[in-house]
Write a protein that holds these residues in place. Structure first.
Motif, short mmCIF file in Angstrom:
data_model
loop_
_atom_site.label_atom_id
_atom_site.label_comp_id
_atom_site.label_asym_id
_atom_site.label_seq_id
_atom_site.Cartn_x
_atom_site.Cartn_y
_atom_site.Cartn_z
N ALA A 1 0.84 -1.20 0.00
CA ALA A 1 0.00 0.00 0.00
C ALA A 1 0.87 1.25 0.00
CB ALA A 1 -0.93 -0.02 1.22
N ARG B 1 2.11 1.80 -3.48
CA ARG B 1 1.08 2.32 -4.37
C ARG B 1 0.86 3.82 -4.14
NH1 ARG B 1 -1.30 -2.61 -3.07
NH2 ARG B 1 -2.65 -1.62 -1.52
N ALA B 2 1.06 4.28 -2.92
CA ALA B 2 0.86 5.69 -2.60
C ALA B 2 2.17 6.48 -2.65
CB ALA B 2 0.24 5.82 -1.21
N TYR C 1 -5.28 -3.99 10.45
CA TYR C 1 -6.59 -4.66 10.34
C TYR C 1 -6.55 -5.98 11.12
CZ TYR C 1 -10.65 -7.01 8.43
OH TYR C 1 -11.83 -7.68 8.30
N THR D 1 -4.33 -0.72 6.79
CA THR D 1 -3.90 -1.93 6.08
C THR D 1 -3.05 -2.81 6.98
OG1 THR D 1 -3.93 -0.75 3.97
CG2 THR D 1 -2.66 -2.79 4.06
N ARG E 1 -1.75 12.46 6.80
CA ARG E 1 -3.18 12.09 6.74
C ARG E 1 -3.40 10.92 5.78
NH1 ARG E 1 -7.10 17.15 6.52
NH2 ARG E 1 -8.53 15.67 7.48
N VAL E 2 -2.73 10.96 4.64
CA VAL E 2 -2.83 9.84 3.69
C VAL E 2 -2.30 8.58 4.33
CG1 VAL E 2 -1.94 8.93 1.50
CG2 VAL E 2 -2.70 11.30 1.64
N TYR E 3 -1.18 8.70 5.02
CA TYR E 3 -0.58 7.55 5.69
C TYR E 3 -1.53 6.97 6.74
CZ TYR E 3 2.80 4.62 8.10
OH TYR E 3 3.44 3.55 8.66
N ASN E 4 -2.09 7.85 7.58
CA ASN E 4 -2.99 7.40 8.65
C ASN E 4 -4.28 6.79 8.13
OD1 ASN E 4 -1.18 8.18 10.62
ND2 ASN E 4 -2.18 10.13 11.03
N GLN E 5 -4.74 7.23 6.97
CA GLN E 5 -6.01 6.74 6.44
C GLN E 5 -5.87 5.56 5.50
OE1 GLN E 5 -8.10 10.12 4.87
NE2 GLN E 5 -8.34 11.06 6.87
N CYS E 6 -4.69 5.38 4.90
CA CYS E 6 -4.53 4.31 3.91
C CYS E 6 -3.57 3.20 4.34
CB CYS E 6 -4.05 4.89 2.59
SG CYS E 6 -5.20 6.08 1.87
N ILE E 7 -2.48 3.56 4.97
CA ILE E 7 -1.44 2.58 5.27
C ILE E 7 -1.66 1.93 6.64
CG2 ILE E 7 1.04 2.14 5.33
CD1 ILE E 7 -0.09 3.33 2.63
#
Length: 141
Positions: free
Chosen positions: A75, A78-79, A106, A103, A94-100
């Motif tokens: 992930a 990809r980002a 989980y 993942t 913010r991108v890191y906290n919401q996407c990585i």
């Protein structure tokens, strides 16, 4: 299994037997066990992925954590265009906290973390952060 299959068919549900698998715990010798439904033998497995989590007969979650870390790196890759860009670090975070982070984490509520696994998770996050900050430092030069 046959009874469940029959009752399912009565109400119009059918199983995809090519995707149906069986897993036994350590109390059953799986070499002696075969389960057949409608004449088709179900595949015996020692682990499988269910709802995004690796399920095994072993209580250790080490393989699941390693798998989650690998998914986190995928992930992150990809980002990477976001992390390489000149946007402010706060937006990258913010991108890191919401996407990585989701993942990687989980299913973490079911993990029994050892010190070794905790260090592995922390070092992964710190490596991601160093990479993000490294791009930011290069931009300033």
């Amino acid at each position: 299994m046959n009874k469940l299959n029959e009752k399912s068919k009565e109400i119009g549900l059918e199983k995809n037997l090519s995707k149906t698998q069986v897993m036994f715990n350590e109390l059953i010798d799986e070499k002696d066990q075969t389960i057949q439904v409608d004449g088709e033998t179900l595949k015996v497995v020692s682990s499988y992925t269910y709802l995004g989590q690796l399920v095994t007969t072993h209580p250790s979650k080490e393989n699941e954590i390693k798998r989650r870390i690998a998914l986190g790196w995928q992930a992150f890759g990809r980002a990477s265009s976001v992390f390489k860009s000149k946007i402010p670090t706060c937006l990258k975070r913010r991108v890191y906290n919401q996407c990585i982070i989701p993942t990687i984490s989980y299913g973490a509520e079911t993990w029994n973390l050892t010190k070794k696994l905790t260090i592995k998770l922390r070092s992964t996050q710190r490596a991601h952060e160093r990479i993000m900050l490294g791009y930011r430092l290069k931009d300033r030069k």
